[in-house]
Design a protein around this motif. Structure first.
Motif, PDB file in Angstrom:
ATOM      1  N   PHE A  26      32.565 -11.907 -12.464  1.00 23.71           N
ATOM      2  CA  PHE A  26      32.143 -13.058 -11.434  1.00 23.71           C
ATOM      3  C   PHE A  26      30.817 -13.521 -12.168  1.00 23.71           C
ATOM      4  O   PHE A  26      30.554 -14.605 -11.976  1.00 23.71           O
ATOM      5  CB  PHE A  26      32.200 -12.618 -10.213  1.00 23.71           C
ATOM      6  CG  PHE A  26      33.768 -12.517  -9.360  1.00 23.71           C
ATOM      7  CD1 PHE A  26      34.269 -13.517  -8.680  1.00 23.71           C
ATOM      8  CD2 PHE A  26      34.515 -11.252  -9.656  1.00 23.71           C
ATOM      9  CE1 PHE A  26      35.383 -13.672  -8.087  1.00 23.71           C
ATOM     10  CE2 PHE A  26      35.781 -11.646  -9.097  1.00 23.71           C
ATOM     11  CZ  PHE A  26      36.267 -12.677  -8.427  1.00 23.71           C
ATOM     12  N   TYR A  27      29.850 -12.571 -12.147  1.00 24.42           N
ATOM     13  CA  TYR A  27      28.528 -12.877 -12.348  1.00 24.42           C
ATOM     14  C   TYR A  27      28.578 -13.765 -13.792  1.00 24.42           C
ATOM     15  O   TYR A  27      27.861 -14.800 -13.997  1.00 24.42           O
ATOM     16  CB  TYR A  27      27.659 -11.659 -12.621  1.00 24.42           C
ATOM     17  CG  TYR A  27      27.434 -10.831 -11.182  1.00 24.42           C
ATOM     18  CD1 TYR A  27      26.975 -11.650 -10.236  1.00 24.42           C
ATOM     19  CD2 TYR A  27      27.433  -9.669 -11.318  1.00 24.42           C
ATOM     20  CE1 TYR A  27      27.066 -11.100  -9.188  1.00 24.42           C
ATOM     21  CE2 TYR A  27      27.492  -8.865  -9.906  1.00 24.42           C
ATOM     22  CZ  TYR A  27      27.089  -9.440  -8.859  1.00 24.42           C
ATOM     23  OH  TYR A  27      26.894  -8.918  -7.713  1.00 24.42           O
ATOM     24  N   GLY A  30      29.764 -17.125 -13.055  1.00 25.56           N
ATOM     25  CA  GLY A  30      28.951 -17.898 -12.302  1.00 25.56           C
ATOM     26  C   GLY A  30      27.932 -18.339 -13.333  1.00 25.56           C
ATOM     27  O   GLY A  30      27.042 -19.252 -12.735  1.00 25.56           O
ATOM     28  N   THR A  31      27.479 -17.751 -14.300  1.00 25.37           N
ATOM     29  CA  THR A  31      26.674 -18.324 -15.514  1.00 25.37           C
ATOM     30  C   THR A  31      27.182 -19.146 -16.016  1.00 25.37           C
ATOM     31  O   THR A  31      26.329 -20.201 -16.541  1.00 25.37           O
ATOM     32  CB  THR A  31      26.285 -17.112 -16.128  1.00 25.37           C
ATOM     33  OG1 THR A  31      25.727 -15.858 -15.410  1.00 25.37           O
ATOM     34  CG2 THR A  31      25.044 -17.526 -17.191  1.00 25.37           C
ATOM     35  N   GLN A  35      27.159 -23.745 -10.411  1.00 29.70           N
ATOM     36  CA  GLN A  35      27.404 -23.469  -8.981  1.00 29.70           C
ATOM     37  C   GLN A  35      27.011 -24.358  -8.180  1.00 29.70           C
ATOM     38  O   GLN A  35      25.860 -24.751  -8.242  1.00 29.70           O
ATOM     39  CB  GLN A  35      26.774 -21.940  -8.743  1.00 29.70           C
ATOM     40  CG  GLN A  35      27.292 -20.734  -9.468  1.00 29.70           C
ATOM     41  CD  GLN A  35      28.796 -20.821  -9.354  1.00 29.70           C
ATOM     42  OE1 GLN A  35      29.289 -20.566  -8.421  1.00 29.70           O
ATOM     43  NE2 GLN A  35      29.418 -20.818 -10.421  1.00 29.70           N
ATOM     44  N   LEU A  58      35.731 -21.711  -8.995  1.00 29.19           N
ATOM     45  CA  LEU A  58      34.759 -21.324 -10.007  1.00 29.19           C
ATOM     46  C   LEU A  58      33.089 -21.917  -9.803  1.00 29.19           C
ATOM     47  O   LEU A  58      32.356 -21.407 -10.297  1.00 29.19           O
ATOM     48  CB  LEU A  58      35.306 -21.507 -11.492  1.00 29.19           C
ATOM     49  CG  LEU A  58      36.416 -20.640 -11.871  1.00 29.19           C
ATOM     50  CD1 LEU A  58      36.883 -20.978 -13.351  1.00 29.19           C
ATOM     51  CD2 LEU A  58      36.208 -19.170 -11.613  1.00 29.19           C
ATOM     52  N   ASN A  60      31.905 -22.491  -6.956  1.00 29.19           N
ATOM     53  CA  ASN A  60      31.365 -21.727  -5.796  1.00 29.19           C
ATOM     54  C   ASN A  60      31.895 -20.340  -5.713  1.00 29.19           C
ATOM     55  O   ASN A  60      32.270 -19.660  -4.777  1.00 29.19           O
ATOM     56  CB  ASN A  60      31.920 -22.293  -4.324  1.00 29.19           C
ATOM     57  CG  ASN A  60      31.121 -23.706  -4.202  1.00 29.19           C
ATOM     58  OD1 ASN A  60      29.987 -24.041  -4.127  1.00 29.19           O
ATOM     59  ND2 ASN A  60      32.115 -24.739  -4.533  1.00 29.19           N
ATOM     60  N   ILE A  61      31.641 -19.533  -6.849  1.00 30.54           N
ATOM     61  CA  ILE A  61      32.244 -18.341  -7.202  1.00 30.54           C
ATOM     62  C   ILE A  61      31.522 -17.414  -6.214  1.00 30.54           C
ATOM     63  O   ILE A  61      32.380 -16.319  -5.720  1.00 30.54           O
ATOM     64  CB  ILE A  61      32.166 -18.092  -8.464  1.00 30.54           C
ATOM     65  CG1 ILE A  61      33.222 -16.808  -8.854  1.00 30.54           C
ATOM     66  CG2 ILE A  61      30.854 -17.470  -9.099  1.00 30.54           C
ATOM     67  CD1 ILE A  61      33.646 -16.597 -10.349  1.00 30.54           C
ATOM     68  N   PHE A  62      30.477 -17.561  -5.854  1.00 37.96           N
ATOM     69  CA  PHE A  62      29.823 -16.121  -5.064  1.00 37.96           C
ATOM     70  C   PHE A  62      30.126 -16.271  -3.756  1.00 37.96           C
ATOM     71  O   PHE A  62      29.717 -15.410  -3.176  1.00 37.96           O
ATOM     72  CB  PHE A  62      28.520 -16.226  -5.314  1.00 37.96           C
ATOM     73  CG  PHE A  62      28.004 -16.003  -6.919  1.00 37.96           C
ATOM     74  CD1 PHE A  62      28.309 -14.889  -7.367  1.00 37.96           C
ATOM     75  CD2 PHE A  62      27.292 -16.926  -7.590  1.00 37.96           C
ATOM     76  CE1 PHE A  62      27.995 -14.620  -8.885  1.00 37.96           C
ATOM     77  CE2 PHE A  62      27.015 -16.651  -8.943  1.00 37.96           C
ATOM     78  CZ  PHE A  62      27.346 -15.520  -9.586  1.00 37.96           C
TER      79      PHE A  62
END
Length: 469
Positions: A26-27, A30-31, A35, A58, A60-62
């Motif tokens: 996910f990190y 997110g990169t 986001q 993807l 707003n993945i966090f």
């Protein structure tokens, strides 16, 4: 049993590694994907893999359900591991078995058994305390047990994850504009939080408002401050400009200089749901915080009256308006008012003024002149008076229940790591076997000095021998 297998799975370090590996994906995503953006804007910018981006959120993945679920699984895993570590630490607090001490390669012979009392006195003089004693062995300790410090900062990580989850699910931001003596109601409750959105999807009824979380903001004062900056008057004539470029005519700064914003400062009263009043002040990069509410200075709004031919019209600065009798539209710059700090160290009040620009139909904007409030101006043959300036403070406010927990977790983690690394911890094992004394010294921390403790113990025996001679 299935429950025992589930518990053992969550108490395993391997489970932590698997969850962290999944979260690392996910990190990475997110990169790669921007986001907080909108899918429509992403498509317009030429973004790819639209179907996948929409399906897995993807952008707003966090805050996606899958990532939040992984975070909760990691929290459960860490809580169980911390509990298991707590049980291990209680057992670990006990001393090493005598057989293990005698078989340890770091065991050192330090003298004869008859000098044990002298060694014990020396250890107590160095503020060591007797932890345990048995037949032929003694255990002395000093300093904070390092396993408790490790446990504390691991607990801090769990608290931080809980804080992050609260922030992701319940935080929100809104804006408010305050004018003097006009209360503005804000609420620490919102239907638009992610948690409420998830509950709506589950078919649950969400309250529209919560009276117990309503606050009132009353503006008491709004100030604008400026620095005096250099201002150069460039010639308008072409030949004069050419002479300036060539160097025949020097560029000289204006005597009055320009104005560069220094600070916008707001003083207000905050009325809580329980009718308590709290004085507050905030300015740019200096927010005000109170019980999960954070107020930020965002900017300002300005209103004023325009009088034309005996008729009064309310206008807003930086917004287009019309002057009766003149075709086209007009727009003002922000009204400069407040205090100016001059280059010579003095202070002065700015006489309110603004730059007035004219926008002809179908043509570009052109600057007309500086206009001072309270002074009648001739604008394209029409007498116009601007007056009655009203300034409002534009604030953004954020409600984030996770902030206090994140603050506590930061304190736990850094204090635990700091004391763990920079502190000291000692265990000194003294074993008397036959007519000989042996010692095993265990240490932790940068400031722990094993050699110094050993040297003091050996010196105690030498001092006794000298006294006898």
């Amino acid at each position: 049993m299935a429950s025992n297998r589930l518990y053992n799975t969550f108490s395993s370090l391997k489970t932590s590694v698997v969850i962290l590996a999944a979260m690392s994906v996910f990190y990475i995503l997110g990169t790669i994907f921007p986001q907080g953006g909108d899918v429509g804007d992403y498509m317009k910018a030429g973004g790819k893999y639209i179907t996948i981006v929409k399906a897995f959120s993807l952008l707003n993945i966090f805050t996606s359900p899958l990532f939040l679920m992984l975070s909760m699984l990691l929290s459960a895993n860490l809580v169980i591991c911390i509990y298991e570590r707590f049980k291990m630490m209680k057992a670990r607090a006990k001393v090493i078995p005598l057989e293990s001490i005698m078989n340890n390669p770091n065991l050192i012979e330090i003298g004869k058994g008859e000098y044990s009392n002298t060694i014990f006195s020396r250890l107590k003089g160095m503020r060591f305390r007797l932890i345990e004693e048995g037949e032929g062995y003694y255990v002395f300790g000093k300093g904070l047990p390092y396993w408790w410090l490790s446990w504390i900062y691991h607990l801090g990580i769990v608290v931080a994850i809980i804080g992050f989850l609260l922030t992701a699910l319940m935080s929100f931001e809104k804006e408010a504009t305050l004018y003097k003596d006009t209360p503005e109601k804000i609420s620490l409750y919102s239907q638009e939080t992610r948690l409420n959105e998830y509950l709506k999807k589950l078919g649950l009824n969400i309250p529209k408002e919560d009276k117990s979380k309503e606050y009132f903001l009353i503006l008491k004062d709004f100030k604008t401050e400026y620095y005096q900056s250099l201002k150069f008057e460039y010639p308008k004539e072409k030949l004069s400009r050419l002479a300036t470029v060539i160097g025949w005519r020097p560029i000289e700064p204006s005597k009055e200089g320009g104005l560069s914003p220094k600070m916008w400062k707001t003083a207000l009263e905050l009325k809580t749901p329980d009718n308590k009043t709290k004085e507050a002040s905030l300015w740019v990069n200096h927010p005000f915080r109170y019980r999960g509410l954070t107020l930020y200075q965002m900017g300002f709004e300005q209103k004023m009256s325009m009088v034309v031919a005996g008729r009064t019209v309310e206008i807003n600065s930086m917004e287009q308006f019309e002057i009766p009798g003149i075709k086209g539209k007009f727009i003002t710059s922000p009204v400069k008012t407040g205090k100016v700090f001059k280059k010579d160290g003095t202070e002065d009040n700015v006489k309110p003024f603004f730059d007035l620009s004219y926008i002809p139909e179908g043509k570009k904007k052109e600057k007309l002149k500086e206009v001072y409030l309270g002074r009648q101006e001739d604008i394209r043959g029409v007498k116009v008076l601007f007056r009655n300036l009203k300034e409002g403070s534009s604030l953004s406010y954020r409600v984030d229940p996770g902030v206090p927990l994140i603050g506590i977790s930061t304190l736990l983690v850094f204090l635990g790591l700091l004391v763990r690394c920079l502190g000291y911890w000692y265990r000194v094992y003294i074993v008397i076997k036959g007519r000989k004394i042996f010692t095993l010294i265990s240490t932790r921390g940068l400031f722990a000095n094993k050699d110094r403790i050993l040297k003091n113990i050996l010196n105690s025996e030498r001092n006794v021998l000298l006294d006898k001679h």
